[in-house]
Design an enzyme around this catalytic site. Structure first.
Site, PDB file in Angstrom:
ATOM      1  N   CYS A  42     -51.058 -16.892 -11.329  1.00  0.00           N
ATOM      2  CA  CYS A  42     -49.754 -17.523 -11.124  1.00  0.00           C
ATOM      3  C   CYS A  42     -48.949 -17.475 -12.423  1.00  0.00           C
ATOM      4  CB  CYS A  42     -49.953 -18.969 -10.680  1.00  0.00           C
ATOM      5  SG  CYS A  42     -48.381 -19.786 -10.309  1.00  0.00           S
ATOM      6  N   CYS A  81     -48.496 -24.664 -15.373  1.00  0.00           N
ATOM      7  CA  CYS A  81     -48.906 -26.052 -15.115  1.00  0.00           C
ATOM      8  C   CYS A  81     -50.227 -26.351 -15.852  1.00  0.00           C
ATOM      9  CB  CYS A  81     -49.057 -26.294 -13.614  1.00  0.00           C
ATOM     10  SG  CYS A  81     -47.626 -25.702 -12.678  1.00  0.00           S
ATOM     11  N   CYS A 125     -44.232 -33.398   2.200  1.00  0.00           N
ATOM     12  CA  CYS A 125     -45.459 -33.898   1.581  1.00  0.00           C
ATOM     13  C   CYS A 125     -45.250 -33.779   0.080  1.00  0.00           C
ATOM     14  CB  CYS A 125     -46.645 -33.043   2.043  1.00  0.00           C
ATOM     15  SG  CYS A 125     -48.185 -33.439   1.185  1.00  0.00           S
TER      16      CYS A 125
HETATM   17 FE1  SF4 Z   1     -49.081 -21.933 -10.132  1.00  0.00          FE
HETATM   18 FE2  SF4 Z   1     -48.560 -24.369 -11.074  1.00  0.00          FE
HETATM   19 FE3  SF4 Z   1     -49.009 -24.004  -8.437  1.00  0.00          FE
HETATM   20 FE4  SF4 Z   1     -50.996 -23.750 -10.253  1.00  0.00          FE
HETATM   21  S1  SF4 Z   1     -49.869 -25.611  -9.725  1.00  0.00           S
HETATM   22  S2  SF4 Z   1     -50.588 -22.411  -8.565  1.00  0.00           S
HETATM   23  S3  SF4 Z   1     -49.913 -22.825 -12.011  1.00  0.00           S
HETATM   24  S4  SF4 Z   1     -47.298 -23.212  -9.675  1.00  0.00           S
END
Ligand code: SF4
Ligand code: SAM
Ligand code: DTB
Length: 323
Positions: free
Chosen positions: A54, A58, A189
């Site tokens: 991703c 985060c 949600c």
């Molecule tokens: Fe990507 Fe953030 Fe979702 Fe994890 S929480 S999959 S890093 S967008």
């Protein structure tokens, strides 16, 4: 019955969180009884339909390409695999199937593939939920017309603490996506994660943001941080369980008609802690061996826990209305 409120002041929320524990539990439980059948918990099963790589950063997440977390990356799952997983979840008693993808946002082409999955899962008679990152208004409308029941998109934490956790998308981006989902008529949600090193004031501010939206989210997941080796938050000190339970109780009091979901982090919780969360008003869980990439208590453990506590899994009720 008191009106639903959308004007919570921060001092009021801090006062709730600071109540003597028994008083807070008693108040939250009363609100719960006034609004829901007691001893009933909704069960949803999660599936990661696209794992890892991703582009977002985060700080808690195993799936960010920015962290070195030893996760196997996968492309979008074939439709048949998704159907098979949904059937298994249904056979184990789940009424909602939630599909998550590690995307910043879906492309229109990928959205169509997810829509095939949504339609196939609905065809089994299950409620559907997806979490795919940011959405445009047009994409939200498309998901609504395809029959999606719920969209998960968390605020994660307070606006003030947010920048300590994520830099690649803003708090406002999240509010925008939630607005698109709400305007499209899809059930919302949205919740957050506790135990990321935030203060009680941050937890109060997260709840304030959720409860003061024009409509309360129909479902409010409260996650306890699952610490993942290789992520920036791997070494954060564990949150006091009582503080977690207090936050669940405040969510119940502030959003009396919303489902409050005891979400990630249950493998690290004692059964007694979970029982307190249910008493405080949590009435939904993720059910099945796995969350997205991490472990969840197995179905047999949860069945035993429900039996020990006299809790029934709730039957499905697709298409609930917002409030
Ligand atoms: Fe990507 Fe953030 Fe979702 Fe994890 S929480 S999959 S890093 S967008
Ligand atoms: N990529 C999409 C997004 O972020 O919108 C969807 C999937 S993402 C994994 C969904 C939510 O799971 C996050 O917003 C976060 O609240 C929660 N989550 C992710 N990793 C977690 C962890 N390690 N512990 C607790 N909650 C977590
Ligand atoms: C939510 O609030 N929690 C779920 C769901 N929404 C998508 C995800 C929890 C993920 C926990 C870490 C993992 O398994 O990767």
């Amino acid at each position: 019955m008191p009106e639903l409120r959308h004007d919570w002041r921060i001092e009021e929320i801090n006062a709730l969180l600071a109540m003597p524990f028994s008083d807070l539990m008693f108040t939250a439980h009363q609100v719960h009884r006034e609004n829901f059948p007691v001893n009933q918990v909704q069960v949803s099963t999660l599936l990661s339909i696209k794992t890892g790589a991703c582009p977002e950063d985060c700080g808690y997440c195993s799936q960010s390409a920015k962290h070195d977390t030893s996760l196997e990356r996968e492309t979008l799952l074939p439709l048949q695999e998704v159907i098979d997983s949904a059937k298994t979840a249904q056979a184990h008693g789940a009424t909602r199937f939630c599909m998550g993808a590690a995307w910043r946002n879906p492309t229109d082409k990928n959205l169509e593939r997810v829509i095939e999955m949504v339609q196939a899962v609905k065809g089994l008679g299950m409620e559907t939920c997806v979490t795919l990152g940011m959405l445009t208004d047009r994409q939200a409308d498309r998901l609504k017309s395809a029959g999606l029941d719920y969209y998960n998109h968390n605020l994660d934490t307070s606006p003030e603490f947010y920048g300590n956790v994520i830099s690649t998308r803003t708090f406002q981006d999240r509010l925008n996506t939630l607005e698109h989902v709400r305007n499209a008529g899809i059930n919302v949600c949205s919740g957050g994660i506790l135990g990321m090193g935030e203060t009680r004031q941050d937890r109060a501010r997260l709840l304030q943001q959720l409860a003061n939206m024009k409509f309360h989210p129909e479902s409010v997941p409260i996650n306890d941080l699952v610490k993942i080796e290789g992520t920036p938050l791997a070494g954060v000190e564990k949150l006091d369980p009582f503080e977690f339970i207090r936050t669940v109780a405040a969510a119940r009091i502030m959003m009396p008609k919303s489902y409050v979901r005891l979400s990630a982090g249950r493998t690290e919780m004692t059964d007694e802690m979970q029982a307190w969360c249910f008493f405080a008003g949590a009435n939904s869980i993720f059910y099945g061996d796995k969350l997205l990439t991490t472990d969840n208590p197995g179905a047999s453990h949860d069945q035993q826990l429900f039996a020990r506590l006299g809790i029934q899994a709730e039957a499905g009720q697709a298409g609930s209305v917002h409030m």
